[in-house]
Enzyme design. Structure first.
Site, mmCIF file in Angstrom:
data_model
loop_
_atom_site.group_PDB
_atom_site.id
_atom_site.type_symbol
_atom_site.label_atom_id
_atom_site.label_comp_id
_atom_site.label_asym_id
_atom_site.label_seq_id
_atom_site.Cartn_x
_atom_site.Cartn_y
_atom_site.Cartn_z
ATOM 1 N N GLY A 1 1.784 2.656 10.969
ATOM 2 C CA GLY A 1 2.802 3.531 11.064
ATOM 3 C C GLY A 1 3.556 3.984 12.224
ATOM 4 O O GLY A 1 4.073 5.047 12.464
ATOM 5 N N LYS B 1 0.089 4.174 -0.135
ATOM 6 C CA LYS B 1 -0.405 5.320 0.385
ATOM 7 C C LYS B 1 -0.322 6.363 -0.477
ATOM 8 O O LYS B 1 -0.267 6.466 -1.882
ATOM 9 C CB LYS B 1 0.021 5.850 1.452
ATOM 10 N N HIS C 1 -9.849 1.015 4.766
ATOM 11 C CA HIS C 1 -8.706 1.170 5.232
ATOM 12 C C HIS C 1 -8.957 2.452 6.408
ATOM 13 O O HIS C 1 -9.594 3.185 6.263
ATOM 14 C CB HIS C 1 -7.662 1.956 4.321
ATOM 15 N N SER D 1 3.080 -1.547 10.407
ATOM 16 C CA SER D 1 4.347 -1.618 10.795
ATOM 17 C C SER D 1 5.193 -2.658 10.341
ATOM 18 O O SER D 1 6.105 -3.093 10.964
ATOM 19 C CB SER D 1 4.493 -1.294 12.066
ATOM 20 N N GLU E 1 -5.818 -5.021 10.435
ATOM 21 C CA GLU E 1 -4.752 -3.654 10.653
ATOM 22 C C GLU E 1 -5.188 -3.098 11.982
ATOM 23 O O GLU E 1 -5.896 -1.933 11.900
ATOM 24 C CB GLU E 1 -4.741 -2.773 9.449
ATOM 25 N N ASN F 1 0.843 -1.068 -0.011
ATOM 26 C CA ASN F 1 -0.062 0.023 0.083
ATOM 27 C C ASN F 1 0.851 1.075 0.015
ATOM 28 O O ASN F 1 1.553 1.515 1.035
ATOM 29 C CB ASN F 1 -0.936 -0.017 1.359
ATOM 30 N N GLU G 1 -7.191 4.876 7.536
ATOM 31 C CA GLU G 1 -7.096 6.190 7.263
ATOM 32 C C GLU G 1 -8.286 6.820 6.584
ATOM 33 O O GLU G 1 -8.539 7.976 6.557
ATOM 34 C CB GLU G 1 -5.860 6.378 6.577
HETATM 35 C C1 PEP Z 1 -1.103 0.367 6.044
HETATM 36 O O1 PEP Z 1 -1.266 1.756 5.578
HETATM 37 O O2 PEP Z 1 -2.018 -0.494 5.587
HETATM 38 C C2 PEP Z 1 -0.080 0.005 6.666
HETATM 39 C C3 PEP Z 1 -0.229 -1.239 7.120
HETATM 40 O O3 PEP Z 1 1.123 0.769 6.926
HETATM 41 P P1 PEP Z 1 2.471 0.621 7.704
HETATM 42 O O4 PEP Z 1 2.994 -0.714 7.304
HETATM 43 O O5 PEP Z 1 3.027 1.861 7.111
HETATM 44 O O6 PEP Z 1 1.852 0.393 9.086
#
Ligand code: PEP
Length: 240
Positions: free
Chosen positions: A170, A8, A95, A201, A164, A6, A97
């Site tokens: 993040g 982003k 997601h 992460s 998640e 992803n 976000e």
């Molecule tokens: C994500 O945005 O789906 C994600 C898992 O981000 P990160 O790996 O940066 O935590």
């Protein structure tokens, strides 16, 4: 195993050159027959990326879509048919976000229905916030997100779930392994015959721990997927 990148809000046309490293790596990768690699760049890069990955193991996905199957007065939005038209095979929905900026379970459900109807495969994200975790209501939250998000969704074979935890995205913090095993198990019991991935992460260091969790079907990788070396490292270490 799924490895979903992803990106982003990251990447210009010139960034796509970094994908060549991954394409080259996958050419000689012995486990490629049991591995699915999906890149979800921003919409601006879906078309050029789709052209680059022809004849490779990589598939391309989008990071969100509008719920409408038709064109409409919706400034800034892209519907599933339009994504398919430029080469997307998958779409990330739910997601955190986007939930954080107002997406409701009901809207996510409408998006999932619309996307699967048009033939896109869906990466359906669920996860609890830190305060929900502290209140020990993770299972209740996940149950609600699953029940409402997948309400009356018939074609579930084209859906994978990405667990998640919001507090892990993040932040560099990952769940305790036994807790994560339990949560993945819980999701798999709620939704039978579905692949469940972990996201939050994931990086080349903690993959050595995460890969020990045997009920995980893959990883959704944000920040670390923007660096081809890290992404390749994560794939390699998962199988080592
Ligand atoms: C994500 O945005 O789906 C994600 C898992 O981000 P990160 O790996 O940066 O935590």
């Amino acid at each position: 195993m799924y490895f979903i990148a992803n990106w982003k809000m990251f990447g210009k046309l010139s960034t796509l050159i970094s994908l060549n490293k991954v394409i080259k790596f996958l050419k000689n990768f012995k486990k490629s027959n049991i591995t699915k690699i999906i890149y979800c760049p921003p919409s601006t890069l879906i078309r050029p990326m789709s052209k680059m990955i022809i004849n490779s193991k990589i598939q391309v996905g989008a990071q969100n879509c509008h719920e409408s199957p038709t064109y409409g007065a919706s400034t800034g939005s892209i519907n599933p048919e339009m994504l398919k038209n430029v080469g997307a095979k998958y779409v990330i929905l739910g997601h955190s976000e986007n939930r954080g900026s107002g997406e409701t379970d009901k809207l996510i459900n409408a998006k999932i229905k619309s996307a699967t109807k048009s033939g896109l495969k869906v990466i359906f994200c669920i996860g609890e916030t830190l305060s929900q975790k502290r209140k020990k209501i993770t299972k209740k939250i996940l149950s609600k997100q699953i029940a409402l998000g997948l309400k009356k969704v018939k074609k579930r074979k084209n859906i994978v779930i990405a667990y998640e935890p919001v507090w892990s995205i993040g932040t560099g913090v990952i769940p305790k392994l036994d807790e994560l095993f339990g949560t993945i198990n819980f999701i798999k019991k709620k939704v039978r015959n579905i692949k469940v991935l972990y996201g939050g992460s994931v990086n080349p260091k903690n993959i050595n721990e995460l890969k020990l969790i045997k009920n995980i079907d893959g990883f959704l990788i944000g920040g670390a997927s923007q660096d081809p070396k890290k992404f390749i490292d994560i794939i390699k270490k998962t199988y080592n």
